[in-house]
Design a protein around this motif. Structure first.
Motif, PDB file in Angstrom:
ATOM      1  N   VAL A  60       0.857  -1.177   0.000  1.00 29.78           N
ATOM      2  CA  VAL A  60       0.000   0.000   0.000  1.00 29.78           C
ATOM      3  C   VAL A  60       0.896   1.230   0.000  1.00 29.78           C
ATOM      4  CG1 VAL A  60      -1.781   1.273   1.270  1.00 29.78           C
ATOM      5  CG2 VAL A  60      -1.815  -1.234   1.232  1.00 29.78           C
ATOM      6  N   ARG A  61       0.626   2.140  -0.922  1.00 29.56           N
ATOM      7  CA  ARG A  61       1.384   3.384  -1.040  1.00 29.56           C
ATOM      8  C   ARG A  61       0.415   4.554  -0.913  1.00 29.56           C
ATOM      9  NH1 ARG A  61       6.031   3.405  -4.664  1.00 29.56           N
ATOM     10  NH2 ARG A  61       4.888   4.975  -5.847  1.00 29.56           N
ATOM     11  N   HIS A  62       0.906   5.756  -0.991  1.00 26.88           N
ATOM     12  CA  HIS A  62       0.028   6.921  -0.862  1.00 26.88           C
ATOM     13  C   HIS A  62      -0.688   7.217  -2.188  1.00 26.88           C
ATOM     14  CE1 HIS A  62       3.800   8.483  -2.466  1.00 26.88           C
ATOM     15  NE2 HIS A  62       3.100   9.474  -2.967  1.00 26.88           N
ATOM     16  N   ALA A  63      -1.864   7.796  -2.068  1.00 26.51           N
ATOM     17  CA  ALA A  63      -2.647   8.177  -3.250  1.00 26.51           C
ATOM     18  C   ALA A  63      -2.054   9.440  -3.872  1.00 26.51           C
ATOM     19  CB  ALA A  63      -4.095   8.421  -2.854  1.00 26.51           C
ATOM     20  N   VAL A  64      -2.018   9.475  -5.193  1.00 18.82           N
ATOM     21  CA  VAL A  64      -1.486  10.656  -5.880  1.00 18.82           C
ATOM     22  C   VAL A  64      -2.488  11.267  -6.860  1.00 18.82           C
ATOM     23  CG1 VAL A  64       0.935   9.960  -5.646  1.00 18.82           C
ATOM     24  CG2 VAL A  64      -0.364   9.257  -7.669  1.00 18.82           C
ATOM     25  N   LEU A  65      -3.607  10.581  -7.082  1.00 22.73           N
ATOM     26  CA  LEU A  65      -4.605  11.109  -8.009  1.00 22.73           C
ATOM     27  C   LEU A  65      -5.444  12.177  -7.319  1.00 22.73           C
ATOM     28  CD1 LEU A  65      -6.069   7.922  -9.728  1.00 22.73           C
ATOM     29  CD2 LEU A  65      -4.651   9.682 -10.775  1.00 22.73           C
ATOM     30  N   PRO A  66      -5.722  13.267  -8.020  1.00 24.48           N
ATOM     31  CA  PRO A  66      -6.640  14.253  -7.448  1.00 24.48           C
ATOM     32  C   PRO A  66      -8.081  13.750  -7.578  1.00 24.48           C
ATOM     33  CG  PRO A  66      -5.991  14.909  -9.651  1.00 24.48           C
ATOM     34  CD  PRO A  66      -5.204  13.674  -9.325  1.00 24.48           C
ATOM     35  N   VAL A  67      -8.960  14.308  -6.800  1.00 24.02           N
ATOM     36  CA  VAL A  67     -10.378  13.985  -6.921  1.00 24.02           C
ATOM     37  C   VAL A  67     -10.847  14.433  -8.305  1.00 24.02           C
ATOM     38  CG1 VAL A  67     -12.677  14.523  -6.025  1.00 24.02           C
ATOM     39  CG2 VAL A  67     -10.762  14.178  -4.436  1.00 24.02           C
TER      40      VAL A  67
END
Length: 153
Positions: A60-67
């Motif tokens: 699991v990594r951090h989210a990078v996509l914007p809403v």
């Protein structure tokens, strides 16, 4: 047309997709980014086979996509080991960026045809930027017969 009779591991890496997919609004194919900054190649993929595509979360990594306000999509955090179903359809390999076989996708079946969102955008937003194992599974189909399971179809 290739026949897929067993699950096939396509590789491991960080799940992403070409910007052209987002521009087209198609959400039809994915890529695996490797540690060296390159992308996995899917040479020998069973193009034309009917399959289910899944991503199993290995890290699991951090989210990078914007809403995405237009589609009302936001990244959600998966669990380690979670298998995320990305979609079902005909295996194809687009070369939108003219970089070779670095993307793999599924085109919808004729009876479920749609011009965009060939893979599940919700599932893609859940799997994006996490280290995954990408697998193709044989497509078992749907059945309307309530006495049979889908696996028997």
């Amino acid at each position: 047309m290739a026949e897929l009779d067993t699950t096939r591991c396509l590789g491991e890496g960080v799940l992403t997709w070409l910007t052209e997919e987002r521009t087209l609004g198609r959400f039809g194919s994915v890529q695996l980014a490797l540690e060296d900054g390159e992308y996995a190649h899917f040479a020998g993929a069973p193009v034309g086979a009917l399959a289910r595509l899944s991503a199993t979360v290995l890290q699991v990594r951090h989210a990078v996509l914007p809403v995405d306000q237009h589609r009302k999509l936001a990244p959600t955090q998966p669990n380690w080991g979670e298998e995320i179903d990305l979609g079902i359809g005909w295996v194809y390999q687009p070369d939108l960026a003219e970089l070779g076989t670095i993307a793999i996708g599924l085109a919808p079946l004729a009876e479920f045809w749609r011009g965009n969102e060939w893979l599940s955008p919700t599932a893609l937003y859940r799997a994006h930027n996490h280290h995954v194992r990408l697998d193709l599974h044989p497509y078992r189909g749907f059945t309307r017969d309530m006495t049979r399971t889908a696996d028997a179809a």
